[in-house]
Design a protein around this motif. Structure first.
Motif, PDB file in Angstrom:
ATOM      1  N   TYR A 109      42.426  44.651  38.546  1.00 36.59           N
ATOM      2  CA  TYR A 109      42.459  43.818  37.353  1.00 36.59           C
ATOM      3  C   TYR A 109      41.354  42.772  37.336  1.00 36.59           C
ATOM      4  CZ  TYR A 109      47.055  45.998  37.337  1.00 36.59           C
ATOM      5  OH  TYR A 109      48.069  46.922  37.377  1.00 36.59           O
ATOM      6  N   GLY A 138      42.854  39.839  28.618  1.00 35.30           N
ATOM      7  CA  GLY A 138      44.133  39.131  28.541  1.00 35.30           C
ATOM      8  C   GLY A 138      45.248  39.887  29.230  1.00 35.30           C
ATOM      9  N   ARG A 139      45.289  41.182  29.043  1.00 32.03           N
ATOM     10  CA  ARG A 139      46.316  41.994  29.691  1.00 32.03           C
ATOM     11  C   ARG A 139      46.158  41.937  31.215  1.00 32.03           C
ATOM     12  NH1 ARG A 139      47.136  47.878  27.523  1.00 32.03           N
ATOM     13  NH2 ARG A 139      48.236  46.688  25.941  1.00 32.03           N
ATOM     14  N   CYS A 140      44.923  42.003  31.670  1.00 31.17           N
ATOM     15  CA  CYS A 140      44.678  41.973  33.124  1.00 31.17           C
ATOM     16  C   CYS A 140      44.948  40.591  33.707  1.00 31.17           C
ATOM     17  CB  CYS A 140      43.249  42.414  33.425  1.00 31.17           C
ATOM     18  SG  CYS A 140      43.012  44.173  33.096  1.00 31.17           S
ATOM     19  N   GLU A 141      44.644  39.536  32.955  1.00 30.83           N
ATOM     20  CA  GLU A 141      44.964  38.188  33.429  1.00 30.83           C
ATOM     21  C   GLU A 141      46.467  38.036  33.599  1.00 30.83           C
ATOM     22  OE1 GLU A 141      43.079  35.674  30.554  1.00 30.83           O
ATOM     23  OE2 GLU A 141      41.092  35.966  31.439  1.00 30.83           O
ATOM     24  N   GLY A 142      47.229  38.603  32.673  1.00 21.70           N
ATOM     25  CA  GLY A 142      48.684  38.584  32.804  1.00 21.70           C
ATOM     26  C   GLY A 142      49.145  39.332  34.035  1.00 21.70           C
ATOM     27  N   ARG A 143      48.536  40.469  34.320  1.00 21.45           N
ATOM     28  CA  ARG A 143      48.889  41.247  35.510  1.00 21.45           C
ATOM     29  C   ARG A 143      48.554  40.474  36.781  1.00 21.45           C
ATOM     30  NH1 ARG A 143      51.759  46.160  35.174  1.00 21.45           N
ATOM     31  NH2 ARG A 143      51.422  46.910  33.072  1.00 21.45           N
ATOM     32  N   ARG A 145      48.356  37.172  37.104  1.00 18.62           N
ATOM     33  CA  ARG A 145      49.304  36.058  37.224  1.00 18.62           C
ATOM     34  C   ARG A 145      50.640  36.540  37.750  1.00 18.62           C
ATOM     35  NH1 ARG A 145      49.428  34.406  31.821  1.00 18.62           N
ATOM     36  NH2 ARG A 145      47.276  34.864  31.352  1.00 18.62           N
ATOM     37  N   ARG A 146      51.111  37.691  37.249  1.00 18.30           N
ATOM     38  CA  ARG A 146      52.398  38.233  37.705  1.00 18.30           C
ATOM     39  C   ARG A 146      52.344  38.620  39.178  1.00 18.30           C
ATOM     40  NH1 ARG A 146      53.468  42.652  33.624  1.00 18.30           N
ATOM     41  NH2 ARG A 146      52.260  41.587  32.069  1.00 18.30           N
TER      42      ARG A 146
END
Length: 152
Positions: A109, A138-143, A145-146
Motif C-alpha cells: 500500500y 485514499g483507499r491505501c492510506e486507510g489500509r 492506518r488499519r
C-alpha cells in the motif's frame, strides 16, 4: 445550381462498400470461409501474451520520469527544471491501473501511495485520472492506518 447539386450530391454509396472501404483496402474474410492453409498460417504465427506480474517495473520503464525513491529516473544528467510534464498515453494509463492492481494484490500500500503522488506531481494528468489517483491513494492510506492500528 440544381445541376451542380444533382451531380455532386447524387452519389450513391452502398453501405457494404462503405464498410469495406472504411475498414481498409483489403476486405476481411470471415473465419467460416477461411481455407485450412490460411488457418494453419494464422495459427502458427499466433503467440499468447504472457503476463509475468511485473507491471510496476514496466510502468517505470515506459515513463522514465517516475523513478524510485521519489527521484526522477533520468539518464545523462538531464535536469527536471524546464522539462515539460509528460502526458500519459492510453497505454501508459492502462499500465498504471494494472500496476496499482498488482501492488494492491501484493499488499504494498505504501508503494501505491508513493506511485500515485509521483504520477500526480511528475505527469500531466486529466481530472478523471487525478480522481482515480486520489481514490487509490485514499483507499491505501486507510489500509495502512488499519494495519498500523492492529499492529500496535
Amino acid at each position: 445550381m440544381a445541376e451542380y447539386a444533382d451531380g455532386l450530391f447524387a452519389i450513391e454509396v452502398d453501405t457494404d462498400d462503405y464498410a469495406k472501404t472504411a475498414a481498409g483496402d483489403t476486405p476481411s474474410v470471415p473465419r467460416t470461409f477461411q481455407s485450412e492453409a490460411d488457418f494453419q498460417t494464422q495459427k502458427s504465427s499466433y503467440a499468447a501474451k504472457v503476463d509475468v506480474g511485473d507491471n510496476y517495473h514496466q510502468l517505470l520503464k515506459a515513463v522514465p520520469l517516475l523513478g524510485q525513491d521519489g527521484q526522477p529516473n533520468l539518464e545523462d544528467g538531464e535536469a527536471t527544471a524546464g522539462t515539460a510534464q509528460p502526458k500519459l498515453s492510453k497505454k501508459d494509463l492502462q499500465l498504471l491501473g494494472y500496476a496499482v492492481g498488482e501492488l494492491y494484490y501484493d499488499k504494498e500500500y505504501a508503494k501505491i501511495i508513493e506511485l500515485c503522488s509521483q504520477v500526480a506531481d511528475v505527469c500531466q494528468v486529466d481530472a478523471k485520472t487525478l480522481g482515480s489517483l486520489r481514490k487509490w491513494a485514499g483507499r491505501c492510506e486507510g489500509r495502512v492506518r488499519r494495519s498500523d492500528g492492529r499492529g500496535s
